[in-house]
Scaffold this motif. Structure first.
Motif, PDB file in Angstrom:
ATOM      1  N   GLU A   4      44.602 113.321 -73.347  1.00 12.39           N
ATOM      2  CA  GLU A   4      45.227 114.555 -73.799  1.00 12.39           C
ATOM      3  C   GLU A   4      45.097 115.850 -73.254  1.00 12.39           C
ATOM      4  O   GLU A   4      45.809 116.721 -73.694  1.00 12.39           O
ATOM      5  N   GLY A   5      44.130 116.058 -72.636  1.00 10.68           N
ATOM      6  CA  GLY A   5      43.715 117.287 -71.982  1.00 10.68           C
ATOM      7  C   GLY A   5      41.967 117.722 -72.329  1.00 10.68           C
ATOM      8  O   GLY A   5      41.415 116.938 -73.188  1.00 10.68           O
ATOM      9  N   LEU A   6      41.611 118.233 -71.423  1.00  8.19           N
ATOM     10  CA  LEU A   6      40.165 118.877 -71.476  1.00  8.19           C
ATOM     11  C   LEU A   6      40.067 120.259 -71.942  1.00  8.19           C
ATOM     12  O   LEU A   6      40.633 121.114 -71.324  1.00  8.19           O
ATOM     13  N   GLY A   7      39.283 119.982 -73.000  1.00 11.91           N
ATOM     14  CA  GLY A   7      38.497 121.843 -73.226  1.00 11.91           C
ATOM     15  C   GLY A   7      37.819 122.101 -72.137  1.00 11.91           C
ATOM     16  O   GLY A   7      37.173 121.324 -71.294  1.00 11.91           O
ATOM     17  N   TRP A   8      37.719 123.347 -71.778  1.00 13.62           N
ATOM     18  CA  TRP A   8      36.984 124.070 -70.787  1.00 13.62           C
ATOM     19  C   TRP A   8      36.705 125.601 -70.903  1.00 13.62           C
ATOM     20  O   TRP A   8      37.312 126.121 -72.064  1.00 13.62           O
ATOM     21  N   ASP A   9      35.597 126.107 -70.391  1.00 10.56           N
ATOM     22  CA  ASP A   9      35.330 127.320 -70.222  1.00 10.56           C
ATOM     23  C   ASP A   9      34.917 127.843 -68.979  1.00 10.56           C
ATOM     24  O   ASP A   9      34.840 126.822 -67.993  1.00 10.56           O
ATOM     25  N   ILE A  10      34.326 129.296 -69.089  1.00  7.09           N
ATOM     26  CA  ILE A  10      34.204 129.470 -67.632  1.00  7.09           C
ATOM     27  C   ILE A  10      33.007 130.133 -67.731  1.00  7.09           C
ATOM     28  O   ILE A  10      32.359 130.891 -68.677  1.00  7.09           O
ATOM     29  N   GLU A  11      32.027 129.931 -66.842  1.00 11.92           N
ATOM     30  CA  GLU A  11      30.652 130.579 -66.780  1.00 11.92           C
ATOM     31  C   GLU A  11      30.895 132.080 -66.018  1.00 11.92           C
ATOM     32  O   GLU A  11      31.516 132.067 -64.971  1.00 11.92           O
ATOM     33  N   ALA A  12      30.422 133.019 -66.644  1.00  9.24           N
ATOM     34  CA  ALA A  12      30.820 134.274 -66.364  1.00  9.24           C
ATOM     35  C   ALA A  12      29.798 135.253 -66.295  1.00  9.24           C
ATOM     36  O   ALA A  12      28.565 134.991 -66.953  1.00  9.24           O
ATOM     37  N   SER A  13      29.909 136.385 -65.676  1.00 11.40           N
ATOM     38  CA  SER A  13      28.743 137.408 -65.524  1.00 11.40           C
ATOM     39  C   SER A  13      29.215 138.731 -66.170  1.00 11.40           C
ATOM     40  O   SER A  13      30.550 138.967 -65.798  1.00 11.40           O
ATOM     41  N   GLY A  14      28.406 139.579 -66.702  1.00  9.02           N
ATOM     42  CA  GLY A  14      29.026 141.009 -67.012  1.00  9.02           C
ATOM     43  C   GLY A  14      27.604 141.693 -67.146  1.00  9.02           C
ATOM     44  O   GLY A  14      26.449 141.213 -67.089  1.00  9.02           O
ATOM     45  N   ILE A  15      27.884 142.879 -67.226  1.00 12.12           N
ATOM     46  CA  ILE A  15      26.762 144.211 -67.221  1.00 12.12           C
ATOM     47  C   ILE A  15      26.688 144.807 -68.915  1.00 12.12           C
ATOM     48  O   ILE A  15      27.735 145.110 -69.273  1.00 12.12           O
ATOM     49  N   ILE A  16      25.680 144.697 -69.454  1.00 10.09           N
ATOM     50  CA  ILE A  16      25.311 145.096 -70.594  1.00 10.09           C
ATOM     51  C   ILE A  16      25.716 146.879 -70.532  1.00 10.09           C
ATOM     52  O   ILE A  16      24.937 147.366 -69.797  1.00 10.09           O
ATOM     53  N   LYS A  17      26.526 147.378 -71.253  1.00  9.70           N
ATOM     54  CA  LYS A  17      26.726 148.760 -71.136  1.00  9.70           C
ATOM     55  C   LYS A  17      25.689 149.799 -71.208  1.00  9.70           C
ATOM     56  O   LYS A  17      25.712 150.622 -70.493  1.00  9.70           O
ATOM     57  N   GLN A  18      24.747 149.297 -72.033  1.00  4.31           N
ATOM     58  CA  GLN A  18      23.334 150.336 -71.927  1.00  4.31           C
ATOM     59  C   GLN A  18      22.122 149.781 -71.151  1.00  4.31           C
ATOM     60  O   GLN A  18      20.886 150.335 -71.306  1.00  4.31           O
ATOM     61  N   SER A  19      22.457 149.266 -69.919  1.00  7.14           N
ATOM     62  CA  SER A  19      21.398 148.775 -69.080  1.00  7.14           C
ATOM     63  C   SER A  19      20.782 150.093 -68.771  1.00  7.14           C
ATOM     64  O   SER A  19      21.375 151.040 -68.447  1.00  7.14           O
ATOM     65  N   LYS A  20      19.330 149.636 -68.569  1.00 11.20           N
ATOM     66  CA  LYS A  20      18.540 150.954 -67.928  1.00 11.20           C
ATOM     67  C   LYS A  20      18.419 150.794 -66.587  1.00 11.20           C
ATOM     68  O   LYS A  20      17.689 151.632 -65.914  1.00 11.20           O
ATOM     69  N   ASN A  21      18.975 149.671 -65.898  1.00 11.34           N
ATOM     70  CA  ASN A  21      18.868 149.458 -64.518  1.00 11.34           C
ATOM     71  C   ASN A  21      20.129 149.288 -64.003  1.00 11.34           C
ATOM     72  O   ASN A  21      20.611 148.257 -63.369  1.00 11.34           O
ATOM     73  N   MET A  22      21.152 149.900 -64.160  1.00 13.38           N
ATOM     74  CA  MET A  22      22.468 150.180 -63.768  1.00 13.38           C
ATOM     75  C   MET A  22      22.893 149.670 -62.462  1.00 13.38           C
ATOM     76  O   MET A  22      23.676 148.934 -62.008  1.00 13.38           O
ATOM     77  N   ALA A  38      21.824 146.318 -61.757  1.00  9.26           N
ATOM     78  CA  ALA A  38      22.674 145.257 -62.643  1.00  9.26           C
ATOM     79  C   ALA A  38      23.993 145.237 -61.900  1.00  9.26           C
ATOM     80  O   ALA A  38      24.562 143.917 -61.547  1.00  9.26           O
ATOM     81  N   LYS A  39      24.614 146.293 -61.151  1.00 11.92           N
ATOM     82  CA  LYS A  39      25.731 146.319 -60.489  1.00 11.92           C
ATOM     83  C   LYS A  39      25.740 145.294 -59.228  1.00 11.92           C
ATOM     84  O   LYS A  39      26.456 144.500 -58.758  1.00 11.92           O
ATOM     85  N   LYS A  40      24.637 145.489 -58.436  1.00 12.23           N
ATOM     86  CA  LYS A  40      24.224 144.592 -57.249  1.00 12.23           C
ATOM     87  C   LYS A  40      24.388 143.295 -57.542  1.00 12.23           C
ATOM     88  O   LYS A  40      24.830 142.438 -56.879  1.00 12.23           O
ATOM     89  N   LEU A  41      23.702 142.893 -58.792  1.00 14.73           N
ATOM     90  CA  LEU A  41      23.506 141.409 -59.123  1.00 14.73           C
ATOM     91  C   LEU A  41      25.193 140.809 -59.358  1.00 14.73           C
ATOM     92  O   LEU A  41      25.590 139.848 -58.874  1.00 14.73           O
ATOM     93  N   VAL A  42      25.920 141.655 -60.126  1.00 15.55           N
ATOM     94  CA  VAL A  42      27.301 141.138 -60.416  1.00 15.55           C
ATOM     95  C   VAL A  42      28.169 141.228 -59.170  1.00 15.55           C
ATOM     96  O   VAL A  42      29.050 140.388 -58.979  1.00 15.55           O
TER      97      VAL A  42
END
Length: 348
Positions: free
Chosen positions: A253-271, A274-278
């Motif tokens: 019938e079809g497969l449920g699916w999702d995506i593993e994803a990355s994102g930056i917390i807006k209030q990160s103290k190490n911006m 954090a950008k380098k990792l993403v």
């Protein structure tokens, strides 16, 4: 003469000492401690991603907080007023969409984003989350135990409601596991709410236990604890490779699916870190690492053939799959699901 030599030596020592003192603060500068909340499987998390990223970024040290998707999502929402994490990594897109709706993620287009398949990332520009890989539903079927019990091989989701499978199936709990939630939201989107809830009512009669991990049902099937486990293809592939007597079933019938994803917390103290990792998680190098476990990655053309995964796997994924809808309706869906089925939930 001796005076001149001594004076010269003293000047040289003084200059050396001054240089050493000026260099000391730089040498002693501590690494940036980047706090990352993740649902990535433990066997992938530290061995590959952390090692490779820190090799390229020796001044950054990743500190992981690892749990299942549902637990990480709840933790992040509980910390909304005082965020602790810098980066969310390897968490389901349906959860990332919810965090974005709550205004918790920084809109950011990482370096190399244009090289990725846009289908597997946030559609806003700049995106608030960026896909890494896709994981989809699968049924793990223990052929040895099934033969002992006289169980036929199921071919579809609807086969699983047949009385012969009563007490023989385990499934991830959708409030704890992203895999459990993608199953439920796929059924709701495929069949409509009325028919999907009727299906889940019937399936519930055959469920032995709802467990708090997307991996556990396939591990249980592999060990013979229960002959059938609803799981996801990453773990199913690993269990199959371990030599367990399982067959992977991709319901027609079809497969449920999702995506593993990355994102930056807006209030990160190490911006900056954090950008380098993403940025790095969006690179070809990181995607090549992901191909060790995932049949579909965000960087086109890198995926490898995997044992037990059909060549048409991507075409079996339910489309469209509305992550924003799944995020907006999460509380309602989980409340209804828990009211109906939580009596069979595994004890935490």
């Amino acid at each position: 003469m001796k005076r001149h030599i001594v004076a010269g030596l003293l000047k040289l020592c003084a200059a050396f000492s001054a240089a050493a003192l000026s260099a000391a603060p730089a040498a002693a500068q501590p690494k940036t401690q980047l706090l990352v909340y993740t649902a990535i499987e433990t066997d992938a998390m530290k061995k590959m991603y952390k090692t490779a990223f820190e090799k390229s970024n020796p001044n950054i040290d990743i500190r992981w907080v690892r749990d299942s998707t549902g637990v990480i999502t709840a933790k992040l929402l509980s910390e909304k007023a005082n965020p602790q994490a810098d980066v969310v990594l390897g968490v389901a897109a349906s959860s990332m969409a919810l965090l974005a709706q709550e205004g918790m993620l920084l809109p950011y287009e990482p370096k190399g984003f244009k090289d990725l398949n846009p289908m597997f990332s946030d559609q806003r520009r700049p995106p608030t989350w960026v896909g890494m890989d896709v994981w989809g539903a699968v049924i793990c079927f223990n052929t040895v135990e099934a033969k002992k019990l006289g169980l036929p091989k199921p071919e579809s989701w609807k086969d699983l409601v047949k009385p012969i499978y009563k007490g023989k199936i385990t499934m991830p709990h959708p409030a704890s596991s992203g895999t459990g939630y993608l199953d439920v939201t796929a059924w709701l989107q495929m069949w409509g709410e009325q028919q999907a809830w009727r299906y889940m009512d019937a399936l519930h009669e055959n469920i032995a236990q709802y467990v708090h991990s997307g991996s556990k049902p396939c591990k249980q099937a592999g060990s013979g604890e229960f002959p059938i486990g609803i799981s996801f293809e990453f773990r199913a592939h690993q269990v199959l490779r371990s030599g367990a007597p399982i067959e992977l079933i991709f319901p027609k019938e079809g497969l449920g699916w999702d995506i593993e994803a990355s994102g930056i917390i807006k209030q990160s103290k190490n911006m900056e870190a954090a950008k380098k990792l993403v940025d790095w998680m969006s690179s070809k190098e990181a995607n090549e690492i992901s191909t060790n476990w995932w049949a579909i990655v965000a960087y086109p053309g890198l995926a490898k053939k995997m044992e037990g995964i059909p060549d048409n796997y991507e075409s079996l994924l339910v489309k469209p799959n509305d992550f924003d809808w799944a995020a907006k309706n999460r509380d309602r869906i989980l409340a209804e699901w828990s009211k109906r089925y939580n009596a069979k939930a595994e004890a935490k």
